[in-house]
Scaffold this active site. Structure first.
Site, PDB file in Angstrom:
ATOM      1  N   ASP A  14      40.276  35.647  48.680  1.00 11.04           N
ATOM      2  CA  ASP A  14      41.596  35.776  48.058  1.00 11.04           C
ATOM      3  C   ASP A  14      42.092  37.221  48.127  1.00 11.04           C
ATOM      4  O   ASP A  14      42.607  37.768  47.149  1.00 11.04           O
ATOM      5  CB  ASP A  14      41.548  35.274  46.607  1.00 11.04           C
TER       6      ASP A  14
HETATM    7 MG   LIG Z   1      44.347  37.735  41.135  1.00 17.95          MG
END
Ligand SMILES: [Mg+2]
Ligand SMILES: Nc1ncnc2c1ncn2[C@@H]1O[C@H](COP(=O)(O)OP(=O)(O)O)[C@@H](O)[C@H]1O
Length: 259
Positions: free
Chosen positions: A54
């Site tokens: 991410d």
């Molecule tokens: Mg975050």
């Protein structure tokens, strides 16, 4: 972290739409190098390797000296060496996800490299990865845009104007190095896994230890008219994502292999 996240520094605007805190070139350079080193540590400094999954501007935090730390390890996965990494639960953030991971769940260290490349492009171009604001079905996607501009020899149209404007001290910014960073961003965010460098090679390119190879061709970008139907109202998925015209071996590596 006293200076919050990178996205706020790159894109937060005041009421007049003016950037609140534009980052200088030295700050941007250090942030990119810090993130590259952080990822190199996750991929090569620990065993088994860790995939962040991410990497994006809001997950990069800035300390008091505006140096960057990779944060938010909520999605990390450890590699399982010798096994293929196909996951049915793809997670991450739109725009930053490597196509082969988004579509097929194929997770390798190159998925993080792709997201890193997107962050580098956001930093060097001063634009967000995705923009639907034009109202057209053709969303702006920074990877397609930067790649096609650079391929057309229009590097100046891609670099953040704050970095290249000539009337003040910023003109001292070394253009050749900024272009190198831009090219590394484009290479890292290449749609074809095999053409992306490892983060270690990307770091060496950023630091000027190895040459940046010529930016390879890629399937036609999302915005290409031929992928819209006659009415112009709908569009089919980009061949960059759907694999049309892609040699399967390039798009999908059957087995995880460090190279
Ligand atoms: Mg975050
Ligand atoms: N240690 C910290 N210092 C400063 N800001 C932080 C810190 N941790 C988180 N934040 C802020 O909160 C936001 C979300 O944090 P994050 O850890 O990424 O959680 P989430 O899972 O909600 O994305 C960050 O983008 C940043 O703006």
């Amino acid at each position: 972290m006293p200076n919050g996240n990178l996205e706020d520094h790159l894109f937060a605007v005041n009421q007049d739409g003016i950037l609140k805190q534009p980052l200088t070139w030295p700050q941007r350079k250090n942030i990119i190098l810090d993130v590259a080193k952080g990822l190199a540590y996750l991929h090569y400094g620990v065993k088994p390797a860790i995939y962040h999954r991410d990497i994006k501007a809001t997950n990069i935090l800035l300390d008091e000296g505006m140096r960057a730390r990779v944060a938010d390890f909520g999605l990390v996965k450890q590699s399982r060496e010798g096994q293929s990494h196909l996951t049915t639960r793809v997670a991450g953030t739109h725009g930053y996800l490597a196509p082969e991971y988004a579509l097929y769940g194929q997770l390798t260290e190159k998925s993080d490299v792709y997201s890193f490349g997107v962050v580098v492009l956001e930093i060097m171009c001063g634009r967000k990865v995705l923009d639907f604001s034009s109202g057209s079905p053709r969303a702006f996607l920074i990877t397609d845009w930067a790649w096609s501009k650079v391929k057309a020899g229009k590097v100046n149209e891609v670099l953040d104007t704050i970095l290249v404007k000539t009337e003040d001290s910023v003109s001292a910014n070394p253009r050749a190095i900024m272009v190198r960073f831009l090219l590394v961003g484009i290479l890292c965010a290449h749609v074809m896994v095999a053409l992306r460098p490892t983060i270690l090679d990307a770091l060496k390119m950023l630091e000027g230890d190895i040459e940046v190879p010529e930016i390879p061709d890629r399937p036609a970008p999302l915005g290409q008219p031929s992928f819209y139907n006659a009415s112009g109202n709908t569009f089919s998925i980009s061949p960059a994502l759907s694999c049309l015209r892609l040699p399967a071996g390039d798009m999908l590596r059957k087995k995880y292999a460090k190279n």
